[in-house]
Motif scaffolding. Structure first.
Motif, PDB file in Angstrom:
ATOM      1  N   UNK A  16      18.255  17.206  36.282  1.00  0.00           N
ATOM      2  CA  UNK A  16      18.994  16.236  35.646  1.00  0.00           C
ATOM      3  C   UNK A  16      20.436  16.813  35.566  1.00  0.00           C
ATOM      4  N   UNK A  17      21.564  16.023  35.469  1.00  0.00           N
ATOM      5  CA  UNK A  17      22.897  16.363  35.001  1.00  0.00           C
ATOM      6  C   UNK A  17      23.036  15.672  33.771  1.00  0.00           C
ATOM      7  N   UNK A  18      23.482  16.656  32.729  1.00  0.00           N
ATOM      8  CA  UNK A  18      23.726  16.278  31.220  1.00  0.00           C
ATOM      9  C   UNK A  18      25.229  16.276  31.163  1.00  0.00           C
ATOM     10  N   UNK A  19      26.025  15.225  30.938  1.00  0.00           N
ATOM     11  CA  UNK A  19      27.390  15.041  30.853  1.00  0.00           C
ATOM     12  C   UNK A  19      27.838  14.613  29.457  1.00  0.00           C
ATOM     13  N   UNK A  20      28.473  15.665  28.829  1.00  0.00           N
ATOM     14  CA  UNK A  20      29.034  15.227  27.404  1.00  0.00           C
ATOM     15  C   UNK A  20      30.507  15.182  27.502  1.00  0.00           C
ATOM     16  N   UNK A  21      30.930  14.164  26.898  1.00  0.00           N
ATOM     17  CA  UNK A  21      32.680  13.969  26.873  1.00  0.00           C
ATOM     18  C   UNK A  21      33.063  14.409  25.594  1.00  0.00           C
ATOM     19  N   UNK A  22      33.684  15.170  25.306  1.00  0.00           N
ATOM     20  CA  UNK A  22      34.410  15.481  23.794  1.00  0.00           C
ATOM     21  C   UNK A  22      35.513  14.697  23.489  1.00  0.00           C
ATOM     22  N   UNK A  23      35.461  14.488  22.186  1.00  0.00           N
ATOM     23  CA  UNK A  23      36.675  13.491  21.629  1.00  0.00           C
ATOM     24  C   UNK A  23      37.857  14.212  22.025  1.00  0.00           C
ATOM     25  N   UNK A  24      38.928  13.637  21.969  1.00  0.00           N
ATOM     26  CA  UNK A  24      40.322  14.219  22.047  1.00  0.00           C
ATOM     27  C   UNK A  24      40.893  15.148  21.470  1.00  0.00           C
ATOM     28  N   UNK A  25      40.213  15.038  20.005  1.00  0.00           N
ATOM     29  CA  UNK A  25      40.628  16.283  19.096  1.00  0.00           C
ATOM     30  C   UNK A  25      39.964  17.544  19.321  1.00  0.00           C
ATOM     31  N   UNK A  80      36.091   8.811  18.165  1.00  0.00           N
ATOM     32  CA  UNK A  80      34.994   8.108  18.652  1.00  0.00           C
ATOM     33  C   UNK A  80      34.174   9.346  19.659  1.00  0.00           C
ATOM     34  N   UNK A  81      33.000   9.894  19.289  1.00  0.00           N
ATOM     35  CA  UNK A  81      32.167  10.565  20.127  1.00  0.00           C
ATOM     36  C   UNK A  81      31.586   9.493  21.148  1.00  0.00           C
ATOM     37  N   UNK A  82      31.964   9.727  22.495  1.00  0.00           N
ATOM     38  CA  UNK A  82      31.406   9.259  23.601  1.00  0.00           C
ATOM     39  C   UNK A  82      29.785   9.460  23.555  1.00  0.00           C
ATOM     40  N   UNK A  83      29.095   8.555  24.308  1.00  0.00           N
ATOM     41  CA  UNK A  83      27.657   9.091  24.522  1.00  0.00           C
ATOM     42  C   UNK A  83      27.389   9.999  25.521  1.00  0.00           C
ATOM     43  N   UNK A  84      26.367  10.988  25.354  1.00  0.00           N
ATOM     44  CA  UNK A  84      26.201  11.930  26.284  1.00  0.00           C
ATOM     45  C   UNK A  84      25.365  11.092  27.515  1.00  0.00           C
ATOM     46  N   UNK A  85      25.509  11.465  28.833  1.00  0.00           N
ATOM     47  CA  UNK A  85      24.972  10.995  29.930  1.00  0.00           C
ATOM     48  C   UNK A  85      23.813  11.986  30.484  1.00  0.00           C
ATOM     49  N   UNK A  86      22.768  11.575  30.775  1.00  0.00           N
ATOM     50  CA  UNK A  86      21.561  12.360  31.408  1.00  0.00           C
ATOM     51  C   UNK A  86      21.286  11.272  32.699  1.00  0.00           C
ATOM     52  N   UNK A  87      21.536  11.869  33.919  1.00  0.00           N
ATOM     53  CA  UNK A  87      21.138  11.308  34.968  1.00  0.00           C
ATOM     54  C   UNK A  87      20.358  12.302  36.046  1.00  0.00           C
ATOM     55  N   UNK A  88      19.274  11.658  36.739  1.00  0.00           N
ATOM     56  CA  UNK A  88      18.372  12.419  37.506  1.00  0.00           C
ATOM     57  C   UNK A  88      19.488  12.716  38.812  1.00  0.00           C
ATOM     58  N   UNK A 100      26.650   6.427  20.769  1.00  0.00           N
ATOM     59  CA  UNK A 100      28.117   6.963  20.306  1.00  0.00           C
ATOM     60  C   UNK A 100      27.988   6.976  18.994  1.00  0.00           C
ATOM     61  N   UNK A 101      29.211   7.903  18.421  1.00  0.00           N
ATOM     62  CA  UNK A 101      29.010   7.898  16.961  1.00  0.00           C
ATOM     63  C   UNK A 101      30.648   8.122  16.769  1.00  0.00           C
ATOM     64  N   UNK A 102      31.120   8.244  15.410  1.00  0.00           N
ATOM     65  CA  UNK A 102      32.187   8.450  14.953  1.00  0.00           C
ATOM     66  C   UNK A 102      32.302   9.882  14.235  1.00  0.00           C
ATOM     67  N   UNK A 103      33.305  10.672  14.613  1.00  0.00           N
ATOM     68  CA  UNK A 103      33.270  11.982  13.923  1.00  0.00           C
ATOM     69  C   UNK A 103      34.646  12.194  13.269  1.00  0.00           C
ATOM     70  N   UNK A 104      34.462  13.126  12.456  1.00  0.00           N
ATOM     71  CA  UNK A 104      36.076  13.501  11.748  1.00  0.00           C
ATOM     72  C   UNK A 104      36.139  14.899  11.906  1.00  0.00           C
TER      73      UNK A 104
END
Length: 106
Positions: A16-25, A80-88, A100-104
């Motif tokens: 599976x591919x796991x893709x995380x997108x970091x917040x812009x900060x 805003x912390x984007x959702x992590x994607x997991x894909x076969x 998704x979540x909000x982070x400081x």
């Protein structure tokens, strides 16, 4: 940053591919050329790719281990912390996303 993929009993075997997108900060600072895993581990747990805010890993259902990587603060604030994607990797239709979540960033 720690990621712990989990697989349901009905999910197909394979990788599976796991893709995380970091917040812009934040920016990823992990060196993908180093191998931070022990000799007795069969699969690496470092990113297979880092491209701007996108950090990619490969996970195996038969070997569900957590991943980690480091990020540094670029700018403080609320993001805003984007959702992590997991894909076969066998069938792109088989996928899921985290919440998704909000982070400081301080």
């Amino acid at each position: 940053i720690d990621l712990a993929p989990t697989f349901g009993p009905g999910s197909p075997d394979g990788s599976y591919q796991v893709v995380d997108y970091l917040p812009s900060g934040l920016r990823a600072v992990t060196d993908i050329q180093t191998m931070p895993f022990r000799q007795d581990e069969q699969y690496p747990r470092y990113p297979s790719g880092i491209e701007d805010q996108r950090v990619t890993f490969v996970a195996w259902k038969s070997f569900p281990r957590p991943f980690f990587y480091y990020a540094r603060v670029v700018s403080k604030g609320n993001y805003k912390a984007e959702p992590v994607l997991i894909q076969s990797l066998r069938s792109m239709e088989i996928s899921n996303i985290s919440n998704e979540a909000n982070i400081t960033v301080r």
